[in-house]
Scaffold this motif. Structure first.
Motif, PDB file in Angstrom:
ATOM      1  N   LEU A 179       0.855  -1.184   0.000  1.00 14.60           N
ATOM      2  CA  LEU A 179       0.000   0.000   0.000  1.00 14.60           C
ATOM      3  C   LEU A 179       0.887   1.228   0.000  1.00 14.60           C
ATOM      4  N   GLU A 180       0.587   2.164  -0.895  1.00 17.74           N
ATOM      5  CA  GLU A 180       1.317   3.425  -0.944  1.00 17.74           C
ATOM      6  C   GLU A 180       0.482   4.494  -0.258  1.00 17.74           C
ATOM      7  N   VAL A 181       1.020   5.021   0.860  1.00 16.38           N
ATOM      8  CA  VAL A 181       0.315   6.023   1.666  1.00 16.38           C
ATOM      9  C   VAL A 181       1.266   7.181   1.927  1.00 16.38           C
ATOM     10  N   GLY A 182       0.906   8.357   1.434  1.00  9.90           N
ATOM     11  CA  GLY A 182       1.715   9.544   1.701  1.00  9.90           C
ATOM     12  C   GLY A 182       3.154   9.420   1.263  1.00  9.90           C
ATOM     13  N   GLY A 183       3.379   8.760   0.133  1.00 10.51           N
ATOM     14  CA  GLY A 183       4.730   8.625  -0.380  1.00 10.51           C
ATOM     15  C   GLY A 183       5.530   7.491   0.232  1.00 10.51           C
ATOM     16  N   GLN A 184       4.922   6.707   1.123  1.00 13.58           N
ATOM     17  CA  GLN A 184       5.612   5.584   1.756  1.00 13.58           C
ATOM     18  C   GLN A 184       4.918   4.279   1.399  1.00 13.58           C
ATOM     19  N   ASP A 207      -5.571  12.057   9.591  1.00 15.02           N
ATOM     20  CA  ASP A 207      -6.541  12.742   8.732  1.00 15.02           C
ATOM     21  C   ASP A 207      -7.831  12.860   9.543  1.00 15.02           C
ATOM     22  N   PRO A 208      -8.307  14.089   9.827  1.00 16.83           N
ATOM     23  CA  PRO A 208      -9.524  14.238  10.637  1.00 16.83           C
ATOM     24  C   PRO A 208     -10.760  13.628   9.998  1.00 16.83           C
ATOM     25  N   GLY A 209     -10.725  13.387   8.695  1.00 15.54           N
ATOM     26  CA  GLY A 209     -11.865  12.777   8.021  1.00 15.54           C
ATOM     27  C   GLY A 209     -11.844  11.262   8.032  1.00 15.54           C
ATOM     28  N   VAL A 210     -10.863  10.680   8.718  1.00 14.13           N
ATOM     29  CA  VAL A 210     -10.708   9.227   8.777  1.00 14.13           C
ATOM     30  C   VAL A 210     -11.155   8.727  10.140  1.00 14.13           C
ATOM     31  N   GLY A 251      -2.855  -0.979  -8.861  1.00 14.28           N
ATOM     32  CA  GLY A 251      -3.188   0.385  -9.261  1.00 14.28           C
ATOM     33  C   GLY A 251      -4.492   0.908  -8.711  1.00 14.28           C
ATOM     34  N   SER A 252      -5.275   0.084  -8.002  1.00 11.41           N
ATOM     35  CA  SER A 252      -6.539   0.561  -7.424  1.00 11.41           C
ATOM     36  C   SER A 252      -6.266   1.669  -6.408  1.00 11.41           C
ATOM     37  N   VAL A 253      -7.111   2.706  -6.428  1.00 12.98           N
ATOM     38  CA  VAL A 253      -6.979   3.846  -5.516  1.00 12.98           C
ATOM     39  C   VAL A 253      -8.083   3.760  -4.479  1.00 12.98           C
ATOM     40  N   ILE A 254      -7.681   3.711  -3.208  1.00 14.19           N
ATOM     41  CA  ILE A 254      -8.617   3.641  -2.087  1.00 14.19           C
ATOM     42  C   ILE A 254      -8.631   5.004  -1.416  1.00 14.19           C
ATOM     43  N   SER A 255      -9.812   5.624  -1.340  1.00  9.69           N
ATOM     44  CA  SER A 255      -9.935   6.973  -0.782  1.00  9.69           C
ATOM     45  C   SER A 255     -10.654   6.917   0.557  1.00  9.69           C
ATOM     46  N   LEU A 256     -10.087   7.636   1.542  1.00  9.74           N
ATOM     47  CA  LEU A 256     -10.716   7.781   2.852  1.00  9.74           C
ATOM     48  C   LEU A 256     -10.368   9.167   3.368  1.00  9.74           C
ATOM     49  N   GLY A 257     -11.420   9.952   3.710  1.00  8.73           N
ATOM     50  CA  GLY A 257     -11.185  11.340   4.074  1.00  8.73           C
ATOM     51  C   GLY A 257     -10.524  12.066   2.909  1.00  8.73           C
ATOM     52  N   LYS A 258      -9.412  12.759   3.220  1.00 12.41           N
ATOM     53  CA  LYS A 258      -8.640  13.433   2.174  1.00 12.41           C
ATOM     54  C   LYS A 258      -7.428  12.612   1.751  1.00 12.41           C
ATOM     55  N   THR A 259      -7.354  11.389   2.201  1.00 12.03           N
ATOM     56  CA  THR A 259      -6.177  10.545   1.961  1.00 12.03           C
ATOM     57  C   THR A 259      -6.427   9.572   0.807  1.00 12.03           C
ATOM     58  N   LYS A 260      -5.408   9.405  -0.021  1.00 14.08           N
ATOM     59  CA  LYS A 260      -5.448   8.437  -1.115  1.00 14.08           C
ATOM     60  C   LYS A 260      -4.448   7.317  -0.810  1.00 14.08           C
TER      61      LYS A 260
END
Length: 274
Positions: A179-184, A207-210, A251-260
């Protein structure tokens, strides 16, 4: 006295961790189960090459409100938490001194959503809210020994023309899910990975929206799926809000709050551990 007995006497508390929640929502079993599994991983002690001793006794200190919530789950739910933790020890190949045991303690200084876990190596602990035996996986069946074949008589064997053996096809390269999260990058080494705002999750997300426990990635026999854990703002896969298990591919993109979060399948080992 055995070596493991000496370890038990000299290493009562392996690790103690404090988790601070960011929500007034009631604590959930999945949140504590994830934290128990993580504490087991943090508390392992190398005994010899290829063998690690893991804590088996967990004291969970909760706020007064969360303590009452945990009591209301009932023995079946709490015993299932202990069983999941025991299964984790088997999957990781850990050695343990005794059954997995979980104790709940009310702590007045903790606020709702805050909890502390003390993991220890113990034998014969009592007054546990739940316990589960760590069962070794069944041994693989032994293939039968083939019967000896008779040696042909060279005088009766006709010479056969030599044929050029075709090279064996190259084995396909194994792919690692990450999983790629915030460049990591986080390599998915467990069959179930939880993401959320709580520090007790496998991959915490600021992320406050998570939600504290937002979604889970689970390994299946033929791939991976994403499961929303009752989050407030929902989980989206490739732009569509999911309502049940949703399969993801490279390549699937999982979105939660403002985070991809991007799901990848790579052919080399890279990234962090999850």
């Amino acid at each position: 006295m055995s070596f493991l007995d000496n370890v038990e006497r000299g290493l009562e508390k392996v690790v103690t961790s404090f988790f601070r929640g960011n929500s007034s929502a009631a604590i959930k079993p999945v949140e504590l189960t994830t934290a128990l599994r993580n504490e087991m991983d943090r508390g392992i002690m190398a005994i010899s090459e290829g063998r690690s001793l893991a804590p088996n006794d967990f004291v969970v200190r909760l706020s007064a409100d969360d303590y009452e919530t945990a009591k209301g789950w009932g023995s079946e739910v709490v015993n299932e938490m202990a069983k999941v933790t025991a299964d984790h020890a088997v999957r990781q190949g850990y050695s343990v001194q005794d059954d997995i045991r979980i104790h709940f303690v009310s702590e007045e200084e903790h606020r709702r959503g805050e909890f502390e876990i003390a993991a220890a190596i113990k034998k014969g602990s009592t007054d546990a809210a739940a316990s589960a035996a760590v069962k070794a996986p069944p041994a693989a069946p032994v293939a039968p020994t083939p019967a000896p074949t008779s040696t042909p008589n060279p005088a009766r064997t006709m010479a056969q023309p030599r044929t050029q053996a075709s090279p064996a096809p190259a084995a396909p390269l194994a792919k690692q899910a990450v999983l790629e999260v915030g460049g990591q990058r986080y390599a998915l080494h467990h069959p179930s990975i939880v993401l959320g705002r709580s520090n007790s999750t496998d991959i915490p997300i600021e992320d406050p929206g998570v939600s504290r426990q937002h979604f889970r990635v689970e390994k299946r026999q033929n791939g991976y799926v994403v499961v929303d854990l009752g989050s407030t703002n929902g989980t989206y896969v490739d732009g569509r809000r999911i309502t049940g298990e949703t399969r993801v591919s490279d390549g699937s993109v999982i979105s939660l709050g403002k985070t991809k979060v991007v799901f990848r399948l790579i052919t080399h080992k890279s990234g962090g551990h999850a």
